[in-house]
Design an enzyme around this catalytic site. Structure first.
Site: not given
Ligand code: FAD
Length: 461
Positions: A38, A178, A437
């Site tokens: 993801g 920010g 320490h």
């Molecule tokens: P996602 O990781 O967004 O995964 C969702 C997946 O669903 C995707 O792969 C997508 O392709 C798939 N999908 C969507 N619709 C469909 C469909 N219809 N059929 C099949 N597949 C589908 N969080 C942290 O905790 N620490 C960090 O350091 C951090 N750094 C970040 C830096 C950046 C630049 C960004 C953008 C985000 C960062 N985050 C960080 C946030 C973190 O990436 C997200 O909170 C996390 O990925 C969310 O997980 P998720 O499983 O909910 O969704």
């Protein structure tokens, strides 16, 4: 094809949920339209930390002289920095693929899922098929948000996904937003030599952090010549052949080679078929109860698409909770007040529990203790003297209710705070503990007990 649980999306929510479900004996379909891992693995947590790690190596080289090492000549190979980040992502994608394969009861489908009914999902990809399922977990995550009147053309005006594929350092860049993403990219671009300006609508950068952290960050940005404009939004932008003119609400005009929109994320909550089953929404997010269950009993939603806290570790935790609830286990709703939050860079910024501002607005009687890295032996030995540990202690119960760290290794140190806040530890509990320490962790201990702060020991020991 029939499964106990079908999970749409293989981010840190979806794949962790699939593994937990398999461990509990469920048959699982995991459907991913893009890359396993993801946003976090492919466009977020991991690649940005890989970039920040390269930037940190650069800082080590720049400051090597202070350690008695003269490095007379070095150069930045920007392509190698971007390539390293991509290699790390590929390596972790492969690792994840293998891990999922090792569970015989998980089937991974590569394709786009759409909902046919509450017990049927269609997958369209290389092959199209339909899956029968007893339960569905929606883990579709989020995508880069845009800003009303600003068109992200992915060349001059970019988002955080585009930034990972730039393969160059812009001479100048305006970063709109920010928060964590804007701050991390500011640190990357500024260290690599860009002229960076951050524009933030709210009255301070890192608004989710304790105000002392925002203040320190602002000082460090000033030192690094990063310009920060707070309390002001962008009125409009004007694209020119090789640059962008940014006009702020106060009519100030800036020009830069690129604009990075870091204005948050939008949930992927409106995918095909979802409107046919009558899912309820909370604004644009999918509405769930404490067990991550939607208004339809056998459909759950977790992670960024729910938007409780858009963090990878929250998505994973919610996924495990949802799976265990489906499997009939005894589970407790998530306590979001215990979620640690980190902004990466040098120094790292990390928080758990309530901020001083929140303690004030909630009329909690509190004590604040701060211990500065400048007084910590390990920090001095490592030339890591910037930063502090600030603990907020309930004045009545003496329990630790908030921990805020700015400094080296804050992202790891914060977990001591997580344990202290979650377990309701009080200052007296720390009197019985011995910290090694010299360690940076001693700053945490010292911030609670104030042993080496003149005039404080008597009242606190
Ligand atoms: P996602 O990781 O967004 O995964 C969702 C997946 O669903 C995707 O792969 C997508 O392709 C798939 N999908 C969507 N619709 C469909 C469909 N219809 N059929 C099949 N597949 C589908 N969080 C942290 O905790 N620490 C960090 O350091 C951090 N750094 C970040 C830096 C950046 C630049 C960004 C953008 C985000 C960062 N985050 C960080 C946030 C973190 O990436 C997200 O909170 C996390 O990925 C969310 O997980 P998720 O499983 O909910 O969704």
């Amino acid at each position: 094809m029939s499964y106990d649980i079908s999970i749409i999306g293989a981010g840190p929510g979806g794949y962790v949920g699939a593994i937990r479900a398999a461990q509990l004996g469920a048959s699982v379909a995991l459907i991913e339209k893009d890359f396993l891992g993801g946003t976090c693995l492919n466009k977020g947590c991991i690649p940005t930390k890989a970039m920040l790690s390269s930037v940190h190596s650069l800082e080590v080289v720049k400051h090597a002289k202070g350690h008695g090492i003269n490095i007379s000549d070095y150069e930045i190979d920007i392509h190698a920095i971007y390539d390293r980040q991509k290699k790390i992502v590929k390596q972790m994608q492969k690792g994840l693929e293998q891990l999922l394969k090792s569970y015989v009861n998980i089937t991974v489908y590569k394709g786009e899922a759409s909902i046919v009914s509450a017990s049927k999902i269609a997958v369209s990809g290389e092959t199209c098929l339909e899956i029968d399922t007893k339960n569905i977990i929606i883990a579709t995550g989020s995508s880069c948000a845009s800003l009303g009147n600003i068109d992200t053309d992915h060349t001059l005006v970019i988002n955080s996904d585009d930034a990972l594929n730039l393969n160059m350092v812009p001479e100048s860049i305006v970063i709109i937003g920010g928060g964590a993403i804007g701050i991390e990219w500011s640190r990357i671009f500024s260290a690599l030599g860009s002229d960076v300006t951050i524009v933030e609508m709210l009255d301070r950068i890192a608004p989710a952090c304790d105000e002392d952290i925002s203040k320190l960050l602002l000082r460090l940005f000033k030192k690094d010549k990063v310009k920060v404009k707070t309390g002001v939004g962008v009125k409009y932008i004007e694209k020119m052949p090789d640059s962008v003119k940014v006009v702020l609400n106060n009519d100030e005009v800036m020009e830069a080679n690129k604009v990075l929109l870091a204005v948050g994320r939008k949930p992927n909550s409106l995918f095909k078929g979802i409107d046919t089953i009558g899912i309820e929404y909370n604004s644009r997010y999918i509405k769930v109860n404490g067990y991550m269950q939607t208004n339809i009993n056998n459909i759950y939603a977790i992670g960024d698409v729910v938007g409780n806290l858009p963090l990878a570790h929250v998505a994973s935790h919610e996924a495990i909770l949802a799976v265990e609830h489906i499997m009939g286990r005894d589970v407790e709703p998530v306590d979001y007040s215990l979620v640690p939050f980190v902004i990466y860079g040098h120094p790292e910024l990390a928080s758990v529990g309530i901020t001083e501002e929140k303690a004030k607005s909630d009329n909690i009687k509190y004590e604040v203790n701060t211990f500065h890295y400048a007084a910590n032996g390990k920090a001095i030995a490592e030339s890591e003297t910037i930063g502090f540990v600030k603990t907020i202690i309930d004045a009545n119960t003496k329990k630790i209710i908030g921990v805020h760290i700015a400094g080296a290794n804050a992202s790891d140190m914060i977990h001591q705070g997580v344990i202290a806040v979650k377990q309701g530890l009080a200052k007296t509990d720390f009197k019985e503990m011995i910290f090694a320490h010299p360690t940076l962790s001693e700053s945490f201990y010292e911030s609670i007990l104030q042993l080496h702060v003149p005039g404080k020991q008597k009242s606190l020991r």
